[in-house]
Design an enzyme around this catalytic site. Structure first.
Site, mmCIF file in Angstrom:
data_model
loop_
_atom_site.group_PDB
_atom_site.id
_atom_site.type_symbol
_atom_site.label_atom_id
_atom_site.label_comp_id
_atom_site.label_asym_id
_atom_site.label_seq_id
_atom_site.Cartn_x
_atom_site.Cartn_y
_atom_site.Cartn_z
ATOM 1 N N GLU A 127 -52.909 66.466 -39.173
ATOM 2 C CA GLU A 127 -53.153 66.579 -37.725
ATOM 3 C C GLU A 127 -53.908 67.858 -37.347
ATOM 4 O O GLU A 127 -53.517 68.573 -36.416
ATOM 5 C CB GLU A 127 -51.828 66.489 -36.962
ATOM 6 C CG GLU A 127 -51.188 65.116 -37.058
ATOM 7 C CD GLU A 127 -49.947 64.960 -36.195
ATOM 8 O OE1 GLU A 127 -49.503 65.946 -35.567
ATOM 9 O OE2 GLU A 127 -49.406 63.842 -36.147
ATOM 10 N N GLU A 139 -48.646 57.887 -40.092
ATOM 11 C CA GLU A 139 -47.516 58.201 -39.225
ATOM 12 C C GLU A 139 -47.506 57.184 -38.101
ATOM 13 O O GLU A 139 -48.461 57.101 -37.334
ATOM 14 C CB GLU A 139 -47.591 59.625 -38.645
ATOM 15 C CG GLU A 139 -47.293 60.739 -39.626
ATOM 16 C CD GLU A 139 -47.167 62.105 -38.968
ATOM 17 O OE1 GLU A 139 -46.688 62.169 -37.801
ATOM 18 O OE2 GLU A 139 -47.543 63.099 -39.608
#
Length: 515
Positions: free
Chosen positions: A179, A303
């Site tokens: 991320e 995710e």
């Protein structure tokens, strides 16, 4: 839209039209050093079921039942400040560190060797290793790869052998950071800076092992202000040296103006996931065309889950003197409605099996997880356990058939009118047929009809449905089996019409197995 007494939905099964094979990696999960995922989750020396490695035996059995294939490790946000060297060598010599991502203390009692051994014990599941590109870079990634995968004869490979792993871990799939588009991420970078770093790390790692499978960071959610531009910039810089770009998405009910939860839109969350996948796939295709490349890049949706962000279980500790070890964090208790959403998200992943070749339910134990534990106590299945387990059991090794679905629509504030029933068919590895279906309606049952291929004469039709008259019903420490899959006796085969019919209750997820 006028309310109906019964929704209608029809799925036509046609083996001549395929989406693509189901990659086993679609049923991956995620273990991060976050809260109690590791400590008192998968690892608890002294637990009544613990083995000689300190691994909880009750959790291992549930992980096997869940059907997990790959495990992404060790983060997540955690990895952006992690020094992998802290987690190897004699446990009594490993340093305690501050984990800035989750405001906790990391003891490093559990590290790479323990994870590799745990995966071996759970049935040989694949390790998907993440490298720190937040506070670290190329050299540290190369060192970890040498330590993990080079058989012997170098300083780091011999260190691994001295630490008890004579054979290399042979990790094939690597995440290049986590991320990195997110301002919350330690070492957050612009797309330009991250793409440049990821390109150099990918090229360097391939100089050690050209056959690695590398995952570059995509956007951390569909609504990021940099979404799209981030993917374009990063892929332009890394395209030839990576195999996947990641997607991350978490869903929860949005609040209506009166403070109530928008459950109608929540039940249709897979509409957003499907759009996210298609948007990223279009960027991949455009980049491939611009570069005139023959190389393919797929999506790793590594995710995804329901997560009630901002609510009490997700609040991290605060204060300069408050850095607890394995605090209770992100321990959402999932309802029947949450499980229906998870099942519907699995349907979206299957429908995009040609583009999504890996996915990781985040996370595995205790932290927004299908499995919950109590220290020194029991382990049990959350509601979300059941759609994942059933889908993994039937879809692994199968082929997704192109959905030919017609369904009455239901209204949602966020997505407009959507199909009241979402469904997909998978031709299983043994030749049988699996149908996965979600009724997204809050109030109305659905008459669901499946048109089978000509000449099909089912030997049996088995249907199981996850539903509760109270959509907020959950499995808890005190009531561990309140919500689960139950036989759906309404399912039957009409030989004259060549169809299977089943009634889908409102807010439900159903799996049919037809042989």
């Amino acid at each position: 839209m006028a309310q109906k007494n019964l929704l209608a939905a029809r799925l036509v099964v046609d083996d001549d039209f395929e989406v693509g094979p189901v990659n086993d990696r679609l049923f991956g999960s995620f273990v991060e050093h976050l809260g109690r995922c590791v400590y008192t989750g998968i690892y608890e020396p002294g637990h009544p079921t613990a083995d000689s490695h300190g691994f909880r035996g009750d959790v291992i059995e549930l992980v096997k039942e869940l059907g997990v294939t790959t495990v992404r490790y060790p983060g997540g946000n955690f990895v952006s400040g992690y020094r992998w060297e802290d987690g190897v060598g004699p446990k009594e010599q490993r340093p305690r560190r501050l984990d800035l991502a989750w405001h906790s203390t990391e003891t490093n009692e559990f590290g790479l060797h323990e994870m590799a051994k745990w995966l071996e014990v759970t049935g040989g599941n694949e390790l998907m290793e993440a490298v720190n590109l937040g506070t670290r870079g190329l050299q540290e990634a190369l060192d970890l790869l040498e330590y993990a995968n080079v058989p012997d004869g170098t300083a780091l490979s011999e260190q691994r052998r001295a630490n008890g792993a004579d054979k290399p871990f042979n990790i094939r799939m690597w995440c290049l950071g986590n991320e990195m588009d997110g301002p919350w991420q330690l070492g957050h970078k612009s797309a330009e800076d991250y793409g440049t770093l990821a390109a150099s790390v990918a090229a360097g790692m391939r100089q050690i092992d050209p056959d690695l499978e590398l995952v570059v960071c995509g956007s951390s959610n569909h609504g990021m202000p940099t979404f799209g531009a981030w993917e374009q910039t990063v892929l332009e810089k890394t395209y030839e040296n990576v195999d996947f770009i990641s997607c991350h998405a978490y869903y929860q009910p949005y609040l209506n103006e009166d403070g109530t939860r928008d459950m109608a839109s929540f039940l249709a969350s897979s509409v957003d996931m499907d759009g996210f996948i298609k948007d990223v796939a279009a960027t991949i295709d455009a980049t491939k065309a611009r570069l005139k490349s023959t190389h393919d890049v797929h999506i790793s949706f590594d995710e995804w889950n329901v997560w009630y962000q901002g609510e009490e279980p997700s609040k991290v500790p605060e204060g300069i003197g408050n850095w607890p070890v394995a605090p209770r964090l992100l321990e959402d208790v999932y309802s029947a409605a949450d499980a229906v959403v998870v099942g519907d998200l699995l349907i979206a992943l299957l429908k995009n099996a040609d583009r999504v070749h890996a996915a990781s339910l985040a996370q595995l134990v205790n932290v927004i997880a299908p499995i919950m534990t109590e220290p020194s106590g029991p382990a049990w299945r959350q509601t979300t356990f059941f759609p994942f387990s059933a889908t993994a059991r039937l879809a692994k090794g199968g082929t997704v058939l192109k959905p030919k679905l017609a369904a009455d629509r239901v209204d949602t504030p966020r997505y407009g009118a959507v199909d009241g029933v979402n469904a997909v068919a998978v031709r299983c590895a043994n030749g049988s047929l699996a149908i996965f279906a979600a009724n997204r309606s809050l109030e109305v049952s659905a008459a669901f009809e499946i048109k089978l291929p000509e000449g099909t004469e089912p030997a049996f039709v088995e249907a199981q449905t996850l539903h509760n008259d109270d959509p907020l019903a959950a499995n808890t420490l005190d009531d561990q089996n309140r919500v689960r899959l139950q036989p759906n006796e309404s399912a039957g085969y009409d030989a004259a019409a060549g169809v299977v019919r089943v009634l889908l209750p409102a807010v439900s997820w159903t799996v049919l197995h037809i042989s």
